[in-house]
Scaffold this motif. Structure first.
Motif, short mmCIF file in Angstrom:
data_model
loop_
_atom_site.label_atom_id
_atom_site.label_comp_id
_atom_site.label_asym_id
_atom_site.label_seq_id
_atom_site.Cartn_x
_atom_site.Cartn_y
_atom_site.Cartn_z
N ARG A 175 9.44 9.57 65.17
CA ARG A 175 10.26 10.54 65.89
C ARG A 175 10.88 9.93 67.13
O ARG A 175 12.03 10.21 67.47
CB ARG A 175 9.41 11.75 66.25
N VAL A 176 10.12 9.07 67.81
CA VAL A 176 10.64 8.42 69.01
C VAL A 176 11.82 7.52 68.66
O VAL A 176 12.83 7.48 69.37
CB VAL A 176 9.52 7.62 69.71
N LEU A 177 11.72 6.82 67.55
CA LEU A 177 12.81 5.95 67.11
C LEU A 177 14.08 6.77 66.81
O LEU A 177 15.18 6.37 67.19
CB LEU A 177 12.38 5.17 65.87
N LEU A 178 13.92 7.90 66.16
CA LEU A 178 15.08 8.74 65.87
C LEU A 178 15.71 9.30 67.14
O LEU A 178 16.94 9.38 67.25
CB LEU A 178 14.68 9.88 64.94
N VAL A 179 14.90 9.66 68.12
CA VAL A 179 15.43 10.14 69.39
C VAL A 179 16.18 9.03 70.11
O VAL A 179 17.25 9.25 70.69
CB VAL A 179 14.30 10.72 70.27
N LEU A 180 15.65 7.81 70.09
CA LEU A 180 16.33 6.68 70.72
C LEU A 180 17.66 6.36 70.03
O LEU A 180 18.65 6.05 70.69
CB LEU A 180 15.43 5.45 70.72
N ILE A 181 17.69 6.45 68.72
CA ILE A 181 18.94 6.21 68.00
C ILE A 181 19.96 7.29 68.34
O ILE A 181 21.13 6.99 68.60
CB ILE A 181 18.69 6.16 66.47
N ALA A 182 19.53 8.54 68.39
CA ALA A 182 20.45 9.64 68.74
C ALA A 182 20.95 9.48 70.16
O ALA A 182 22.14 9.68 70.44
CB ALA A 182 19.75 10.98 68.56
N PHE A 183 20.07 9.12 71.09
CA PHE A 183 20.50 8.93 72.48
C PHE A 183 21.47 7.76 72.59
O PHE A 183 22.44 7.82 73.33
CB PHE A 183 19.30 8.70 73.39
N GLY A 184 21.23 6.71 71.83
CA GLY A 184 22.15 5.58 71.82
C GLY A 184 23.52 5.94 71.28
O GLY A 184 24.54 5.48 71.78
N MET A 185 23.55 6.80 70.25
CA MET A 185 24.83 7.22 69.70
C MET A 185 25.62 8.05 70.70
O MET A 185 26.85 8.13 70.62
CB MET A 185 24.61 8.02 68.42
N ILE A 186 24.93 8.67 71.65
CA ILE A 186 25.59 9.48 72.66
C ILE A 186 25.90 8.65 73.90
O ILE A 186 26.97 8.77 74.50
CB ILE A 186 24.73 10.71 73.02
N ALA A 187 24.98 7.79 74.31
CA ALA A 187 25.13 7.05 75.56
C ALA A 187 26.10 5.87 75.46
O ALA A 187 26.80 5.57 76.43
CB ALA A 187 23.77 6.55 76.03
N VAL A 188 26.15 5.21 74.32
CA VAL A 188 26.98 4.01 74.20
C VAL A 188 28.47 4.30 74.42
O VAL A 188 29.12 3.59 75.19
CB VAL A 188 26.72 3.30 72.85
N PRO A 189 29.05 5.34 73.81
CA PRO A 189 30.47 5.59 74.10
C PRO A 189 30.73 5.97 75.55
O PRO A 189 31.77 5.61 76.12
CB PRO A 189 30.88 6.71 73.15
N ALA A 190 29.79 6.68 76.17
CA ALA A 190 29.95 7.03 77.58
C ALA A 190 29.91 5.78 78.45
O ALA A 190 30.70 5.63 79.40
CB ALA A 190 28.88 8.01 78.01
N LEU A 191 29.01 4.86 78.14
CA LEU A 191 28.94 3.60 78.91
C LEU A 191 30.17 2.72 78.67
O LEU A 191 30.64 2.05 79.59
CB LEU A 191 27.66 2.85 78.56
N LEU A 192 30.68 2.74 77.45
CA LEU A 192 31.90 1.99 77.18
C LEU A 192 33.08 2.56 77.96
O LEU A 192 33.93 1.80 78.45
CB LEU A 192 32.21 2.01 75.68
N MET A 193 33.12 3.87 78.10
CA MET A 193 34.18 4.49 78.89
C MET A 193 34.05 4.11 80.36
O MET A 193 35.05 3.86 81.03
CB MET A 193 34.16 6.01 78.72
N LEU A 194 32.83 4.04 80.86
CA LEU A 194 32.62 3.65 82.25
C LEU A 194 33.02 2.20 82.51
O LEU A 194 33.41 1.84 83.61
CB LEU A 194 31.16 3.84 82.65
#
Length: 92
Positions: free
Chosen positions: A2-21
């Motif tokens: 479950r922790v791995l799935l949460v990390l993958i989901a957070f990465g799918m959300i955080a990576v585009p935001a960091l790329l925009m920054l």
């Protein structure tokens, strides 16, 4: 698992935001505001799921159809940041 799935989901959300920054051709205020829009868009979509009683799993009629719609909206919430990133970075 479950922790791995949460990390993958957070990465799918955080990576585009960091790329925009990290974009240098835009002013800082615009980069931050667009990154916040990208980062918070899935929260709004998932808030819709938890705000509507039928989508929250409390449906009395057609529970399987509501469950399928909830799964589709959850998947779209994970894809939404990437769609917003591409839309906001498109050349005008």
């Amino acid at each position: 698992m479950r922790v791995l799935l949460v990390l993958i989901a957070f990465g799918m959300i955080a990576v585009p935001a960091l790329l925009m920054l990290s974009r240098q051709e835009l002013p800082r205020a615009r980069r931050v505001s667009q990154a916040l829009v990208i980062f918070l868009a899935p929260a709004v979509a998932l808030g819709l799921i938890h705000g509507v009683p039928e989508l929250d799993g409390r449906a009395l009629d057609h529970p399987y159809a509501w469950t399928m719609l909830r799964l589709v909206l959850t998947g779209l919430a994970l894809i939404l940041p990437w769609c917003l990133y591409v839309w906001l970075t498109a050349r005008r």
